[in-house]
Design an enzyme around this catalytic site. Sequence first.
Site, PDB file in Angstrom:
ATOM      1  N   TYR A 139       0.802  -1.235   0.000  1.00 53.50           N
ATOM      2  CA  TYR A 139       0.000   0.000   0.000  1.00 53.50           C
ATOM      3  C   TYR A 139       0.834   1.284   0.000  1.00 53.50           C
ATOM      4  CZ  TYR A 139      -4.573  -2.162   0.634  1.00 53.50           C
ATOM      5  OH  TYR A 139      -5.742  -2.853   0.436  1.00 53.50           O
ATOM      6  N   LYS A 196       1.838 -15.563   2.991  1.00 54.84           N
ATOM      7  CA  LYS A 196       2.014 -16.345   1.765  1.00 54.84           C
ATOM      8  C   LYS A 196       3.503 -16.610   1.644  1.00 54.84           C
ATOM      9  CE  LYS A 196       0.629 -18.323  -2.000  1.00 54.84           C
ATOM     10  NZ  LYS A 196      -0.047 -19.630  -1.935  1.00 54.84           N
ATOM     11  N   ASP A 229      -4.279 -18.451   1.211  1.00 51.05           N
ATOM     12  CA  ASP A 229      -5.238 -19.156   0.338  1.00 51.05           C
ATOM     13  C   ASP A 229      -5.997 -20.218   1.129  1.00 51.05           C
ATOM     14  OD1 ASP A 229      -2.788 -20.469   0.575  1.00 51.05           O
ATOM     15  OD2 ASP A 229      -2.665 -21.096  -1.528  1.00 51.05           O
ATOM     16  N   ASP A 253      -7.000  -6.719   4.003  1.00 56.71           N
ATOM     17  CA  ASP A 253      -8.084  -6.093   3.230  1.00 56.71           C
ATOM     18  C   ASP A 253      -8.977  -7.162   2.627  1.00 56.71           C
ATOM     19  OD1 ASP A 253      -9.514  -4.040   1.826  1.00 56.71           O
ATOM     20  OD2 ASP A 253      -8.442  -4.648   0.020  1.00 56.71           O
ATOM     21  N   ASP A 257     -13.194  -8.537   3.712  1.00 56.07           N
ATOM     22  CA  ASP A 257     -14.404  -8.536   2.870  1.00 56.07           C
ATOM     23  C   ASP A 257     -15.028  -9.930   2.876  1.00 56.07           C
ATOM     24  OD1 ASP A 257     -14.071  -5.807   2.083  1.00 56.07           O
ATOM     25  OD2 ASP A 257     -14.831  -6.267   0.072  1.00 56.07           O
TER      26      ASP A 257
HETATM   27  C1  IPM Z   1     -10.646  -0.776   3.007  1.00 57.69           C
HETATM   28  C2  IPM Z   1     -10.585  -0.302   1.572  1.00 57.69           C
HETATM   29  C3  IPM Z   1      -9.291   0.459   1.296  1.00 57.69           C
HETATM   30  C4  IPM Z   1      -8.151  -0.514   1.539  1.00 57.69           C
HETATM   31  C5  IPM Z   1      -9.205   1.071  -0.108  1.00 57.69           C
HETATM   32  C6  IPM Z   1     -10.319   2.062  -0.357  1.00 57.69           C
HETATM   33  C7  IPM Z   1      -7.885   1.715  -0.368  1.00 57.69           C
HETATM   34  O1  IPM Z   1     -10.775  -1.364   0.698  1.00 57.69           O
HETATM   35  O2  IPM Z   1     -10.551   0.052   3.927  1.00 57.69           O
HETATM   36  O3  IPM Z   1     -10.832  -1.976   3.231  1.00 57.69           O
HETATM   37  O4  IPM Z   1      -7.798  -1.301   0.658  1.00 57.69           O
HETATM   38  O5  IPM Z   1      -7.620  -0.501   2.640  1.00 57.69           O
HETATM   39 MN    MN Z   2     -11.347  -3.195   1.698  1.00 57.60          MN
END
Ligand code: IPM
Ligand code: MN
Length: 359
Positions: A139, A196, A229, A253, A257
């Site tokens: 990042y 990884k 993975d 990240d 999700d």
């Molecule tokens: C999160 C988002 C951010 C990240 C993006 C918007 C840069 O996906 O906060 O999870 O990847 O950290």
């Molecule tokens: Mn995210």
Amino acid sequence: MDSKIGTRKRIAVIPGDGIGQEVIPQAVKVIQASGVGVELTNFDWGADRYLRDGTTVPPDGFAMLARDFDAILVGAFGDPRVKTNIHAREILLGMRFKMDLYANVRPVRLLDAALCPLKGVEPKDVDFVVIRENTEGVYTDAGGVFKQGTPDEIAIQEDINTRKGVERIIRYAFEHCKRHTKLDGSPRNKVLMCDKSNAMTHAGGLWQRVFREVSGEYPHIAAQHMYVDALCMQMVRDPRQFDVIVTNNMFGDIITDLAAGLQGGLGMAASGNVHPGKTSMFEPVHGSAPPIAGQNVANPFGAILTAAMMLNHLGMTAPAEKIEAAVLDAVRQKKTTQDIGGTLGTRETGEWVANIVGG
Ligand code: IPM
Ligand code: MN
Ligand code: NAD
């Protein structure tokens, strides 16, 4: 004079773009209903401001946040009109990097079995936390592009892993494990490092060595490892096995999700960007969701639970618990937005929770 002296906690509120502008006002409404003594100050940082006058972060913006505020409540950044995403990078990643908020704490909790896409999974089965490194990795934007637009183009994205950065996030995960219990009151007792290292040997090697060293300081906590993975597969197959997961910026990240999916979707997931002792920033895991923005359909619970997390961090545990209990009530009574099976709008859901919290 120290501008933080005084009893009322000062909170900077940055709703940002898209559904951030809809869910954050609901979180604010709930905070106000809880009766906590906080002073809220709104900031218009985001795509509209950037497109209007070119400002992403005003001069001295991060120093001002650190100096004048106890915490920051943020919505989301991302707008189809800003193709480069420069404002999101400068504001959101700017706060994380320049304010050195190195621990991204993302709790994963299932409030009701009906919200989980997995069969036979109960709330007690999904109660873990992801501690994501928040200031390094891929990042940092280190790298470059050469011979752009030619058949010989080269793009390099560096993965930065410092001894200091890796050590402090791993130690944070063990300390978090030591100091926190699960929702049912039982102690947390496992820290799993996810990497990884079978393919990314240089960075992975550092994480492996530091994890081994730091885990040795915590003999009562089980130290475990999984490749990222395999972890994705296990998270879907059996989320019961997870307790505290520590990982790098990008894997954190992605897996949060996936983990949000276990909780009922991105609308349910909360997070904190923390540096102990410094002004920290709290934001839902989701983004600005442009396709559903402005329609009063976005789920405000991620933002409301994030507000509770922030109050907890500021030591206001009773109002935080009240807010979490009200969200649980709303979920059980289906006083929710459509994404999790209800019929209410964003505002109506926020009002329902605020009424319970204030009642
Ligand atoms: C999160 C988002 C951010 C990240 C993006 C918007 C840069 O996906 O906060 O999870 O990847 O950290
Ligand atoms: Mn995210
Ligand atoms: P997103 O999180 O905005 O949306 C992903 C999916 O989840 C979409 O289907 C969306 O409708 C749904 N969703 C998200 N939040 C929801 C909510 N509260 N209620 C109901 N449904 C919800 O991710 P994306 O589509 O990949 O990204 C959109 C923009 O947001 C991009 O510009 C991205 O860079 C940005 N983004 C910002 C942040 C942040 O500021 N923290 C986080 C993630 C993405």
